[in-house]
Each structure stands twice: as structure tokens, then as C-alpha cells.
Design an enzyme around this catalytic site. Structure first.
Site, PDB file in Angstrom:
ATOM      1  CB  SER A  81     -92.488  85.840  -2.600  1.00 16.32           C
ATOM      2  OG  SER A  81     -91.217  86.023  -2.040  1.00 16.32           O
ATOM      3  CD  GLU A 117     -93.071  83.963  -6.470  1.00 11.64           C
ATOM      4  OE1 GLU A 117     -92.598  85.099  -6.470  1.00 11.64           O
ATOM      5  OE2 GLU A 117     -92.529  82.989  -5.930  1.00 11.64           O
ATOM      6  NE  ARG A 159     -89.736  84.398  -8.552  1.00  7.65           N
ATOM      7  CZ  ARG A 159     -88.422  84.639  -8.593  1.00  7.65           C
ATOM      8  NH1 ARG A 159     -87.739  84.467  -9.721  1.00  7.65           N
ATOM      9  NH2 ARG A 159     -87.776  85.008  -7.519  1.00  7.65           N
TER      10      ARG A 159
HETATM   11  C1  FAD Z   1     -90.512  79.131   2.347  1.00  6.81           C
HETATM   12  C2  FAD Z   1     -90.555  79.234   0.848  1.00  6.81           C
HETATM   13  C3  FAD Z   1     -89.567  79.938   0.183  1.00  6.81           C
HETATM   14  C4  FAD Z   1     -89.594  80.037  -1.220  1.00  6.81           C
HETATM   15  N1  FAD Z   1     -88.609  80.741  -1.847  1.00  6.81           N
HETATM   16  C5  FAD Z   1     -88.605  80.874  -3.187  1.00  6.81           C
HETATM   17  C6  FAD Z   1     -87.580  81.623  -3.850  1.00  6.81           C
HETATM   18  O1  FAD Z   1     -86.664  82.146  -3.231  1.00  6.81           O
HETATM   19  N2  FAD Z   1     -87.648  81.739  -5.190  1.00  6.81           N
HETATM   20  C7  FAD Z   1     -88.648  81.150  -5.934  1.00  6.81           C
HETATM   21  O2  FAD Z   1     -88.636  81.305  -7.159  1.00  6.81           O
HETATM   22  N3  FAD Z   1     -89.625  80.433  -5.335  1.00  6.81           N
HETATM   23  C8  FAD Z   1     -89.638  80.276  -3.993  1.00  6.81           C
HETATM   24  N4  FAD Z   1     -90.629  79.566  -3.366  1.00  6.81           N
HETATM   25  C9  FAD Z   1     -91.710  78.975  -4.173  1.00  6.81           C
HETATM   26  C10 FAD Z   1     -91.511  77.474  -4.516  1.00  6.81           C
HETATM   27  O3  FAD Z   1     -90.684  76.848  -3.588  1.00  6.81           O
HETATM   28  C11 FAD Z   1     -90.918  77.260  -5.902  1.00  6.81           C
HETATM   29  O4  FAD Z   1     -91.729  77.855  -6.886  1.00  6.81           O
HETATM   30  C12 FAD Z   1     -90.772  75.753  -6.227  1.00  6.81           C
HETATM   31  O5  FAD Z   1     -89.966  75.594  -7.363  1.00  6.81           O
HETATM   32  C13 FAD Z   1     -92.097  75.062  -6.463  1.00  6.81           C
HETATM   33  O6  FAD Z   1     -91.813  73.678  -6.696  1.00  6.81           O
HETATM   34  P1  FAD Z   1     -92.790  72.542  -6.190  1.00  6.81           P
HETATM   35  O7  FAD Z   1     -92.194  71.254  -6.597  1.00  6.81           O
HETATM   36  O8  FAD Z   1     -93.087  72.702  -4.751  1.00  6.81           O
HETATM   37  O9  FAD Z   1     -94.069  72.844  -7.092  1.00  6.81           O
HETATM   38  P2  FAD Z   1     -95.609  72.818  -6.635  1.00  6.81           P
HETATM   39  O10 FAD Z   1     -95.839  73.861  -5.619  1.00  6.81           O
HETATM   40  O11 FAD Z   1     -96.048  71.438  -6.345  1.00  6.81           O
HETATM   41  O12 FAD Z   1     -96.288  73.288  -7.998  1.00  6.81           O
HETATM   42  C14 FAD Z   1     -96.119  74.602  -8.494  1.00  6.81           C
HETATM   43  C15 FAD Z   1     -96.511  74.620  -9.980  1.00  6.81           C
HETATM   44  O13 FAD Z   1     -95.586  73.818 -10.704  1.00  6.81           O
HETATM   45  C16 FAD Z   1     -96.276  72.760 -11.369  1.00  6.81           C
HETATM   46  N5  FAD Z   1     -95.401  71.586 -11.322  1.00  6.81           N
HETATM   47  C17 FAD Z   1     -94.737  71.081 -10.236  1.00  6.81           C
HETATM   48  N6  FAD Z   1     -94.028  70.002 -10.595  1.00  6.81           N
HETATM   49  C18 FAD Z   1     -94.245  69.824 -11.931  1.00  6.81           C
HETATM   50  C19 FAD Z   1     -93.810  68.871 -12.894  1.00  6.81           C
HETATM   51  N7  FAD Z   1     -92.988  67.855 -12.576  1.00  6.81           N
HETATM   52  N8  FAD Z   1     -94.254  69.006 -14.186  1.00  6.81           N
HETATM   53  C20 FAD Z   1     -95.078  70.017 -14.537  1.00  6.81           C
HETATM   54  N9  FAD Z   1     -95.527  70.937 -13.675  1.00  6.81           N
HETATM   55  C21 FAD Z   1     -95.126  70.831 -12.391  1.00  6.81           C
HETATM   56  C22 FAD Z   1     -97.573  72.567 -10.617  1.00  6.81           C
HETATM   57  O14 FAD Z   1     -98.578  71.992 -11.473  1.00  6.81           O
HETATM   58  C23 FAD Z   1     -97.898  74.000 -10.244  1.00  6.81           C
HETATM   59  O15 FAD Z   1     -98.466  74.662 -11.354  1.00  6.81           O
HETATM   60  C24 FAD Z   1     -90.642  79.443  -1.969  1.00  6.81           C
HETATM   61  C25 FAD Z   1     -91.651  78.731  -1.287  1.00  6.81           C
HETATM   62  C26 FAD Z   1     -91.603  78.638   0.112  1.00  6.81           C
HETATM   63  C27 FAD Z   1     -92.685  77.863   0.804  1.00  6.81           C
END
Ligand code: FAD
Length: 353
Positions: free
Chosen positions: A246, A347, A169
Site C-alpha cells: 500500500s 506509507e 502504522r
Molecule cells: C506486496 C506487498 C504487500 C505488503 N503488505 C503489507 C501489509 O499487509 N501490511 C503492512 O503493514 N505492510 C505491508 N507491506 C509493507 C512491508 O512489507 C512491511 O512494512 C514490512 O514489514 C517491511 O519490512 P522490511 O524488512 O522489508 O523493511 P524495509 O523495507 O527494508 O525497511 C522499512 C523501514 O524499516 C526499517 N528497518 C527495517 N529493518 C530494520 C531493523 N532490523 N532495525 C531497524 N529498522 C529497520 C528501515 O530502516 C526502513 O525505515 C507490503 C509490502 C509489499 C511489497
């Protein structure tokens, strides 16, 4: 050459752009659909000395009730290119592509490597940030390199997987390099014909008794169905749908901390569960700690709650303020620390606090 311009909006509500659905407005907001627009948005922020936040799919965020005073850049860079290389297919994917859509595409191409990461919401660009992982796979196993816009040096750069310093993570992007890089493209090396990874007990159980080994597609479907049962697949009809996944990381303990946990558990007649997937580095289940600190699934505190399906997911029951989510988080952290001597680390990313 004329410089690219970009549309900047003001006072844009951020809650609807996140899966948790809490928090205030962005003072300035831009959607960048290509590298030129990324540069233009970064320049807008620099010229006005604004702080910049990069938004992906909003699935790992808690936005504060005050919102974000600076500029939010939503990354909308699309495109999936692929080419063969050394027995692998290299996929070069725009950071704004929907992650699960890309997993579906790679599985349909018969390529193994990310099938167990099916059903994770968010964008491709979000996956390296916390090195997403699930069901025994982590995205760092297949990332070859990234293209980023380096906001410190104002230029595009390529970073190797080693540069990203992936751990559980954790990566460069959520540790020492936090806020410095905007990821524009990610290159994944996937293997045609690779059998699915069935490292996780839930998955092995799912296929127990099947005559033939499962295909990648069957594994993807199994992962999605197991996730749905835990409220970890976004489903518009699910009352537990508003979450950030999570809310706490599984703590990684030293041998001494682990021994102390086992001692406290046995004093209460409990056994600390051990999962093969968690055993390296004494990683323990945060969900178990929460459920043995006085909380149960479905626990409600105002408009915030613990999901009725998973003890680690904190949900917005509708209309929650960010402060209510934080109050529930604090209550859980306090109880777990008091009971087990372990401080749970959140997280999701907290924005504007
Ligand atoms: C129902 C559910 C289930 C999930 N299950 C998991 C799981 O099984 N495993 C897991 O690891 N995570 C899980 N997650 C968490 C999440 O989905 C992941 O961490 C996902 O990769 C976040 O991506 P995002 O594009 O939504 O990022 P965001 O939520 O928009 O951003 C998260 C972080 O990443 C940064 N970021 C996003 N895009 C970029 C970019 N292009 N360049 C630089 N920084 C960036 C943002 O600035 C922020 O700091 C879950 C979330 C939910 C809601």
C-alpha cells in the site's frame, strides 16, 4: 579482545534489494549477520561521520535516484529460538529472518496470533517499524520486547512493547526514534491452540458455509490467496509485482473531518464505505478515496502505474525511475486533497530524498 571487522562494499545498487526496484546506489554497504558485525558497521559509519540507513527486506522503501550517500547496513541476523512461558510460546527471532517464513513456522507449531499477517514480505526486524497489520491483526498484539543496537548510546538494549509506542502504522522507530535504533531480535508471545482471528470481512466471507471452523493453517492459506488476488503477495509472474504494498495509509479523521467527508460524498451521490475494521477513530479507506478522485486500477503514467488489482499499490512497470513513482504519488495526493480535502500520507519510507 580484538574488535570485529566487517566487509564494506562500495557503490552497491539498491534497487535490486527492494521490491519496488527503483533508485540509485549505496556509497557504502555492509551485511551484518550478528551483533558484533552490527557494532563494527556502526563504528565504520561513526568514524567517517557517515549517515546510516538500516535495510531489512526492502519491501517498504522508495530509494531516490541519487541513492544513499552514507552506509547501508543490511541486517542478516538469523535464528528462531522458542521457550514456553505462562501458557504461551515465546519466539525470539533474529531480525534478518524472513517474516512470512516465521509466520509459517509458528502456524505449523499450532500457535495463534500472527496467522493473518501471512504473506507480508520483508524481514522480522521490519515488522515493528510500522507495526505491520493486515486482516484485523497487528504485530504489536504479540510483540513482548525487542533487542536493539542504540546508535545514539552505542550499546545493545532491550525495549519493552510499551517502549515501542505502537499505534496504527506507527512506532518509536518511524517517529521520534527514527534512525536511532537497529533492531537485532524480536520476541513474540504466541498462544498454542488459539483459534484463528477471523475479524475481517474478506476472511469471514471466505469461510462462510464451511461446516467446521477453519484451522490456523487454513486461515494462513486463505489470507495468502486473498492477498494474491489483490496483488499483495509477491509473485514473480505477476506484472504488478514491483510495488511497496500500500502506498498510502488509511487516513484517520477527526469527527469534524469525517462529517465533512460524508457531506462531500453525499453531494456527489456517494456513500463513504464503512468497514468494521476501519471504524475506530473514523479511519477511512484510502483506496476508496483514490478511486473516487479520478483514478482507476491500472492507471498508467510513464513507467509508473496504479496496480491493476489494487488502487493503493503503485507499481514500477519496469525501468521506472524513483522520480516517476514520486510524480504519480504527487498526482494522486493532489487529486485526493482537491476532491476530498484530505491529504493522503505515504506509507513507504523515502530514502535519500
Ligand atoms: C506486496 C506487498 C504487500 C505488503 N503488505 C503489507 C501489509 O499487509 N501490511 C503492512 O503493514 N505492510 C505491508 N507491506 C509493507 C512491508 O512489507 C512491511 O512494512 C514490512 O514489514 C517491511 O519490512 P522490511 O524488512 O522489508 O523493511 P524495509 O523495507 O527494508 O525497511 C522499512 C523501514 O524499516 C526499517 N528497518 C527495517 N529493518 C530494520 C531493523 N532490523 N532495525 C531497524 N529498522 C529497520 C528501515 O530502516 C526502513 O525505515 C507490503 C509490502 C509489499 C511489497
Amino acid at each position: 579482545m580484538p574488535r570485529e571487522t566487517i566487509e564494506i562494499r562500495q557503490n552497491v545498487p539498491l534497487a535490486p534489494l527492494t521490491t519496488l526496484g527503483v533508485g540509485g546506489n549505496a556509497r557504502f554497504f555492509a551485511r551484518a549477520a550478528n551483533p558484533d558485525e552490527v557494532e563494527a558497521a556502526a563504528r565504520f559509519a561513526q568514524d567517517r561521520n557517515l549517515r546510516l540507513f538500516v535495510l531489512g527486506g526492502g519491501s517498504n522503501l522508495v530509494i531516490s535516484d541519487r541513492g544513499w550517500e552514507g552506509l547501508v547496513i543490511a541486517v542478516g541476523i538469523g535464528g528462531i529460538d522458542e521457550r514456553p512461558s505462562d501458557g504461551q510460546l515465546v519466539f525470539e527471532v533474529g531480525a534478518g529472518v524472513d517474516w512470512d517464513g516465521f509466520v509459517a513456522h509458528s502456524v505449523a507449531q499450532g500457535c495463534g496470533g500472527i496467522e493473518c499477517l501471512s504473506g507480508i514480505p520483508g524481514s522480522v526486524g521490519g515488522t515493528p517499524v510500522q507495526n505491520v497489520g493486515a486482516y484485523g491483526q497487528e504485530v504489536s498484539e504479540t510483540i513482548l520486547s525487542l533487542e536493539v543496537f542504540d546508535l545514539g548510546e552505542n550499546r545493545f538494549r532491550n525495549l519493552s512493547a510499551a517502549d515501542c509506542r505502537f499505534r496504527y502504522r506507527t512506532s518509536l522507530f518511524n517517529s521520534t526514534g527514527r534512525g536511532r535504533y537497529l533492531i537485532t531480535r524480536v520476541r513474540y508471545g504466541l498462544t498454542p491452540g488459539k483459534p484463528p482471528a477471523l475479524r475481517y470481512r474478506d476472511l469471514q466471507k471466505h469461510f462462510a458455509g464451511c461446516e467446521n471452523p477453519p484451522t490456523l493453517q487454513q486461515t494462513r492459506e486463505a489470507v495468502r490467496s486473498i492477498r494474491a488476488g489483490k496483488g499483495m503477495l509477491i509473485n514473480p509472474d505477476d506484472p504488478d509485482r514491483r510495488s511497496a504494498g500500500s502506498f498510502f495509509k488509511n487516513p484517520v479523521l477527526s469527527s469534524a473531518q469525517h462529517a465533512e467527508l460524508v457531506r462531500r460524498a453525499s453531494a456527489r451521490g456517494l456513500e463513504v464505505p464503512s468497514y468494521p475494521a476501519l471504524e475506530q477513530q473514523h479511519k477511512v479507506s484510502a483506496a476508496w478515496l483514490v478511486e473516487h478522485s479520478g483514478f482507476r486500477k491500472g492507471y498508467v503514467k510513464g513507467n509508473a502505474a496504479i496496480s491493476s488489482k489494487h488502487a493503493l499499490a503503485l507499481v514500477n512497470r519496469g525501468g521506472a525511475a524513483a522520480s516517476e513513482m514520486v510524480a504519480l504519488k504527487d498526482e494522486i495526493q493532489f487529486a485526493v486533497e482537491h476532491t476530498w480535502g484530505i491529504r493522503l500520507e505515504p506509507e513507504p519510507v523515502f530514502v535519500g530524498f
